[in-house]
Motif scaffolding. Structure first.
Motif, short mmCIF file in Angstrom:
data_model
loop_
_atom_site.label_atom_id
_atom_site.label_comp_id
_atom_site.label_asym_id
_atom_site.label_seq_id
_atom_site.Cartn_x
_atom_site.Cartn_y
_atom_site.Cartn_z
N UNK A 114 2.17 73.34 55.48
CA UNK A 114 3.23 72.49 56.04
C UNK A 114 2.62 71.23 56.65
N UNK A 115 3.38 70.16 56.64
CA UNK A 115 2.94 68.88 57.19
C UNK A 115 3.11 68.92 58.71
N UNK A 116 2.01 69.12 59.42
CA UNK A 116 2.05 69.23 60.89
C UNK A 116 1.14 68.19 61.51
N UNK A 117 1.24 67.99 62.82
CA UNK A 117 0.39 67.02 63.50
C UNK A 117 -1.02 67.55 63.70
N UNK A 118 -1.22 68.86 63.66
CA UNK A 118 -2.54 69.45 63.78
C UNK A 118 -3.23 69.52 62.42
N UNK A 119 -4.37 70.19 62.39
CA UNK A 119 -5.14 70.38 61.16
C UNK A 119 -5.01 71.84 60.74
N UNK A 120 -4.22 72.12 59.70
CA UNK A 120 -4.04 73.51 59.27
C UNK A 120 -5.35 74.13 58.79
N UNK A 121 -5.58 75.38 59.18
CA UNK A 121 -6.77 76.10 58.73
C UNK A 121 -6.42 77.43 58.08
N UNK A 122 -5.17 77.82 58.10
CA UNK A 122 -4.78 79.07 57.46
C UNK A 122 -3.28 79.32 57.53
N UNK A 123 -2.79 80.02 56.54
CA UNK A 123 -1.40 80.43 56.48
C UNK A 123 -1.41 81.85 55.96
N UNK A 124 -0.84 82.78 56.72
CA UNK A 124 -0.92 84.17 56.31
C UNK A 124 0.31 84.97 56.69
N UNK A 125 0.59 85.96 55.88
CA UNK A 125 1.65 86.91 56.17
C UNK A 125 1.06 87.96 57.11
N UNK A 126 1.74 88.21 58.22
CA UNK A 126 1.21 89.15 59.22
C UNK A 126 2.02 90.43 59.30
N UNK A 127 3.15 90.48 58.63
CA UNK A 127 3.97 91.69 58.64
C UNK A 127 4.77 91.78 57.36
N UNK A 128 4.79 92.95 56.76
CA UNK A 128 5.52 93.11 55.50
C UNK A 128 7.02 93.04 55.75
N UNK A 129 7.77 92.84 54.68
CA UNK A 129 9.22 92.71 54.78
C UNK A 129 9.84 94.00 55.30
N UNK A 130 10.84 93.82 56.14
CA UNK A 130 11.53 94.98 56.71
C UNK A 130 13.02 94.68 56.78
N UNK A 131 13.80 95.67 56.43
CA UNK A 131 15.24 95.59 56.58
C UNK A 131 15.55 95.70 58.07
N UNK A 132 16.21 94.70 58.62
CA UNK A 132 16.45 94.69 60.07
C UNK A 132 17.83 95.18 60.45
N UNK A 133 18.83 94.77 59.72
CA UNK A 133 20.17 95.28 60.01
C UNK A 133 21.09 95.05 58.83
N UNK A 134 22.17 95.79 58.82
CA UNK A 134 23.14 95.67 57.75
C UNK A 134 24.54 95.90 58.31
N UNK A 135 25.50 95.24 57.71
CA UNK A 135 26.89 95.48 58.08
C UNK A 135 27.60 96.31 57.00
N UNK A 136 26.83 96.84 56.06
CA UNK A 136 27.39 97.61 54.96
C UNK A 136 27.62 96.79 53.70
N UNK A 137 27.70 95.46 53.87
CA UNK A 137 27.91 94.57 52.72
C UNK A 137 26.74 93.62 52.51
N UNK A 138 26.14 93.18 53.61
CA UNK A 138 24.95 92.33 53.55
C UNK A 138 23.88 92.92 54.46
N UNK A 139 22.64 92.51 54.21
CA UNK A 139 21.54 92.99 55.05
C UNK A 139 20.60 91.83 55.35
N UNK A 140 20.03 91.87 56.54
CA UNK A 140 19.02 90.90 56.93
C UNK A 140 17.66 91.55 56.74
#
Length: 152
Positions: A114-140
């Protein structure tokens, strides 16, 4: 009268606001999202909605004896998608997040950040995808990631 401490807090708030906006724009370049709008800290109720959310975390990861440091900005990539008891539809969302994680890792390997004012040194996924909630029709569903950088 504004104190120095108060000014630091205001400056940090504006920096976080710029950082999450840069990450939002960066995620919108992901071909897996197919040009979908990506919101900040808001996930629309419609299926196939995307957002990036701030995650609270200590800003400094490592300090050096010369006074420099490596900082982090933690965030979550979230998606609202159709949800039902059909495994096929739900596994498509899981596969999307596996591909998103691979895309983020690939961007780190090629040095595309991403274009930031700092100097990027790494981009990483720190947690796998998880289903957080659902209303029965959609899920986050969301996964956590972080951008590591040095301040200029």
């Amino acid at each position: 009268m504004t104190t120095e401490r108060g000014l630091r807090r205001i400056t940090a708030w504006f920096a976080a606001d710029r950082m999450i906006e840069s990450i939002r724009k960066f995620m919108m370049t992901c071909p897996l999202l197919d040009g979908a709008e990506v919101n900040v800290n808001y996930l629309a109720p419609e299926p196939r909605s995307f957002a990036v959310d701030n995650i609270s975390a200590p800003p400094v990861v490592k300090r050096y004896s010369d006074g420099g440091c490596i900082r982090q900005f933690c965030f979550a990539v979230a998606c609202r998608d159709a949800y039902d008891r059909d495994e096929k539809g739900n596994s498509e969302t899981a596969q999307l997040f596996e591909k998103l994680a691979a895309w983020i890792e690939e961007q780190d390997l090629i040095g595309n950040y991403p274009d930031i004012t700092g100097i990027p040194v790494g981009l990483e996924v720190t947690g796998s995808a998880a289903l957080e909630n659902t209303d029965g029709f959609t899920a986050r569903t969301s996964m956590q990631a972080r951008l590591l950088y040095r301040q200029k």
